[in-house]
Write a protein that holds these residues in place. Structure first.
Motif, PDB file in Angstrom:
ATOM      1  N   UNK A 116      14.226   1.322  -0.239  1.00 39.54           N
ATOM      2  CA  UNK A 116      13.171   0.376  -0.616  1.00 39.54           C
ATOM      3  C   UNK A 116      11.801   1.023  -0.703  1.00 39.54           C
ATOM      4  N   UNK A 117      11.700   2.278  -0.316  1.00 42.83           N
ATOM      5  CA  UNK A 117      10.412   2.971  -0.397  1.00 42.83           C
ATOM      6  C   UNK A 117       9.991   3.093  -1.860  1.00 42.83           C
ATOM      7  N   UNK A 118       8.742   2.715  -2.165  1.00 42.06           N
ATOM      8  CA  UNK A 118       8.264   2.847  -3.548  1.00 42.06           C
ATOM      9  C   UNK A 118       8.314   4.303  -4.005  1.00 42.06           C
ATOM     10  N   UNK A 119       8.666   4.501  -5.267  1.00 47.70           N
ATOM     11  CA  UNK A 119       8.767   5.858  -5.821  1.00 47.70           C
ATOM     12  C   UNK A 119       7.387   6.500  -5.981  1.00 47.70           C
ATOM     13  N   UNK A 120       6.407   5.676  -6.262  1.00 56.37           N
ATOM     14  CA  UNK A 120       5.016   6.149  -6.337  1.00 56.37           C
ATOM     15  C   UNK A 120       4.188   5.268  -5.413  1.00 56.37           C
ATOM     16  N   UNK A 121       2.983   5.687  -5.122  1.00 56.54           N
ATOM     17  CA  UNK A 121       2.170   4.987  -4.129  1.00 56.54           C
ATOM     18  C   UNK A 121       1.397   3.810  -4.727  1.00 56.54           C
ATOM     19  N   UNK A 122       2.031   3.029  -5.600  1.00 54.70           N
ATOM     20  CA  UNK A 122       1.346   1.890  -6.192  1.00 54.70           C
ATOM     21  C   UNK A 122       1.761   0.565  -5.554  1.00 54.70           C
ATOM     22  N   UNK A 123       2.521   0.634  -4.465  1.00 54.15           N
ATOM     23  CA  UNK A 123       2.961  -0.563  -3.739  1.00 54.15           C
ATOM     24  C   UNK A 123       2.751  -0.366  -2.234  1.00 54.15           C
ATOM     25  N   UNK A 124       1.487  -0.267  -1.827  1.00 57.94           N
ATOM     26  CA  UNK A 124       1.228   0.005  -0.407  1.00 57.94           C
ATOM     27  C   UNK A 124       1.768  -1.075   0.535  1.00 57.94           C
ATOM     28  N   UNK A 125       1.739  -2.338   0.118  1.00 61.49           N
ATOM     29  CA  UNK A 125       2.240  -3.399   0.986  1.00 61.49           C
ATOM     30  C   UNK A 125       3.742  -3.245   1.224  1.00 61.49           C
ATOM     31  N   UNK A 126       4.468  -2.865   0.203  1.00 67.54           N
ATOM     32  CA  UNK A 126       5.913  -2.642   0.333  1.00 67.54           C
ATOM     33  C   UNK A 126       6.181  -1.521   1.340  1.00 67.54           C
ATOM     34  N   UNK A 127       5.402  -0.460   1.265  1.00 63.81           N
ATOM     35  CA  UNK A 127       5.553   0.662   2.192  1.00 63.81           C
ATOM     36  C   UNK A 127       5.230   0.238   3.618  1.00 63.81           C
ATOM     37  N   UNK A 128       4.101  -0.443   3.790  1.00 62.20           N
ATOM     38  CA  UNK A 128       3.675  -0.867   5.121  1.00 62.20           C
ATOM     39  C   UNK A 128       4.695  -1.813   5.739  1.00 62.20           C
ATOM     40  N   UNK A 129       5.149  -2.801   4.961  1.00 61.05           N
ATOM     41  CA  UNK A 129       6.095  -3.781   5.495  1.00 61.05           C
ATOM     42  C   UNK A 129       7.450  -3.157   5.838  1.00 61.05           C
ATOM     43  N   UNK A 179      15.764 -11.125   8.211  1.00 59.92           N
ATOM     44  CA  UNK A 179      16.726 -11.061   7.096  1.00 59.92           C
ATOM     45  C   UNK A 179      16.076 -11.453   5.773  1.00 59.92           C
ATOM     46  N   UNK A 180      15.189 -12.433   5.821  1.00 64.48           N
ATOM     47  CA  UNK A 180      14.487 -12.853   4.600  1.00 64.48           C
ATOM     48  C   UNK A 180      13.536 -11.752   4.127  1.00 64.48           C
ATOM     49  N   UNK A 181      12.896 -11.081   5.077  1.00 64.97           N
ATOM     50  CA  UNK A 181      12.015  -9.977   4.698  1.00 64.97           C
ATOM     51  C   UNK A 181      12.823  -8.820   4.124  1.00 64.97           C
ATOM     52  N   UNK A 182      13.962  -8.527   4.706  1.00 67.64           N
ATOM     53  CA  UNK A 182      14.853  -7.493   4.156  1.00 67.64           C
ATOM     54  C   UNK A 182      15.189  -7.834   2.711  1.00 67.64           C
ATOM     55  N   UNK A 183      15.535  -9.083   2.462  1.00 66.30           N
ATOM     56  CA  UNK A 183      15.895  -9.528   1.116  1.00 66.30           C
ATOM     57  C   UNK A 183      14.707  -9.401   0.165  1.00 66.30           C
ATOM     58  N   UNK A 184      13.527  -9.846   0.592  1.00 70.81           N
ATOM     59  CA  UNK A 184      12.353  -9.765  -0.285  1.00 70.81           C
ATOM     60  C   UNK A 184      11.942  -8.318  -0.552  1.00 70.81           C
ATOM     61  N   UNK A 185      12.030  -7.463   0.438  1.00 65.06           N
ATOM     62  CA  UNK A 185      11.709  -6.047   0.219  1.00 65.06           C
ATOM     63  C   UNK A 185      12.729  -5.396  -0.717  1.00 65.06           C
ATOM     64  N   UNK A 186      13.981  -5.799  -0.595  1.00 66.23           N
ATOM     65  CA  UNK A 186      15.027  -5.276  -1.487  1.00 66.23           C
ATOM     66  C   UNK A 186      14.759  -5.714  -2.927  1.00 66.23           C
ATOM     67  N   UNK A 187      14.456  -6.994  -3.109  1.00 64.56           N
ATOM     68  CA  UNK A 187      14.146  -7.497  -4.454  1.00 64.56           C
ATOM     69  C   UNK A 187      12.907  -6.813  -5.021  1.00 64.56           C
ATOM     70  N   UNK A 188      11.903  -6.612  -4.190  1.00 62.56           N
ATOM     71  CA  UNK A 188      10.679  -5.934  -4.645  1.00 62.56           C
ATOM     72  C   UNK A 188      10.996  -4.506  -5.082  1.00 62.56           C
ATOM     73  N   UNK A 189      11.845  -3.818  -4.327  1.00 65.21           N
ATOM     74  CA  UNK A 189      12.207  -2.434  -4.655  1.00 65.21           C
ATOM     75  C   UNK A 189      12.972  -2.359  -5.970  1.00 65.21           C
ATOM     76  N   UNK A 190      13.716  -3.390  -6.283  1.00 63.44           N
ATOM     77  CA  UNK A 190      14.521  -3.379  -7.499  1.00 63.44           C
ATOM     78  C   UNK A 190      13.748  -3.867  -8.732  1.00 63.44           C
ATOM     79  N   UNK A 191      12.569  -4.422  -8.505  1.00 68.71           N
ATOM     80  CA  UNK A 191      11.757  -4.976  -9.585  1.00 68.71           C
ATOM     81  C   UNK A 191      10.850  -3.891 -10.165  1.00 68.71           C
ATOM     82  N   UNK A 192      10.868  -3.722 -11.453  1.00 75.76           N
ATOM     83  CA  UNK A 192      10.019  -2.716 -12.112  1.00 75.76           C
ATOM     84  C   UNK A 192       8.579  -3.177 -12.298  1.00 75.76           C
ATOM     85  N   UNK A 193       8.317  -4.443 -12.072  1.00 71.04           N
ATOM     86  CA  UNK A 193       6.977  -5.000 -12.259  1.00 71.04           C
ATOM     87  C   UNK A 193       6.219  -4.941 -10.929  1.00 71.04           C
ATOM     88  N   UNK A 194       5.245  -4.026 -10.840  1.00 70.79           N
ATOM     89  CA  UNK A 194       4.486  -3.840  -9.597  1.00 70.79           C
ATOM     90  C   UNK A 194       3.765  -5.112  -9.162  1.00 70.79           C
TER      91      UNK A 194
END
Length: 188
Positions: free
Chosen positions: A78-91, A156-171
């Protein structure tokens, strides 16, 4: 009060009951905390497996077997490939750190429970579990366990939302999905 002790041979050898007026936290409630911990962990492990499977095109890599390795594999995925999703990384970092500490507590309770104490009167010490595994000995109070269960039951809901965010190409959409989690575990 109920006190369950470990005498070196049998875990539940000594059971002492002293009558009291009104239970503040009963022995049964303290027993229930053990079941709650196991139940919540079961759900978290299932959420991680499902997420890892989604993130790896339907497969579960062998490197993710075991809960600790699953946490590491999920965090990497789920780690962002580039540093354009700091909230995803922090969470994701915050959640994995909290889950790893909760895993220590889970292991202590499941493999090192040596005492359960109820609270019958408000003036008595808070009800607690005593756990010991190796050199790590702790007293886990009722309120500490309830605080742990509070955020774990939402993880579990946060795991799901972080997973969906990681799979979404729209930052922008990914960041929007995670904004409500920004203060986790303190948000309600």
């Amino acid at each position: 009060m109920f006190v369950v002790c470990h005498n070196g041979k049998n875990l539940f050898k000594t059971l002492i009951y002293v009558a009291g007026n009104k239970l503040i936290t009963s022995f049964h409630e303290m027993n229930g905390t053990i079941g709650s911990l196991v139940f919540i962990w079961s759900g978290l492990e299932k959420s991680l497996r499902i997420s890892i499977q989604k993130l790896h095109a339907g497969e579960i890599p062998k490197s993710s077997y075991g809960i600790s390795r699953s946490l590491d594999a999920w965090q990497q995925a789920v780690a962002p490939r580039v540093n354009n999703r700091p909230l995803q990384t922090v969470l994701s970092n915050r959640l994995v750190e909290m889950l790893k500490e909760a895993l220590v507590i889970r292991n202590l309770v499941c493999h090192g429970l040596i005492g359960i104490k109820a609270q019958f009167h408000a003036e008595e010490p808070e009800a607690n579990l005593t756990v010991e595994l190796g050199d790590d000995k702790r007293v886990l109070t009722w309120s500490q366990l309830q605080e742990l269960f509070d955020w774990m039951s939402r993880a579990s809901w946060l795991i799901d939302d972080l997973t969906k965010a990681a799979m979404d190409n729209d930052d922008e959409r990914s960041n929007a999905r995670l904004r409500s989690w920004e203060r986790f575990p303190n948000q309600k």
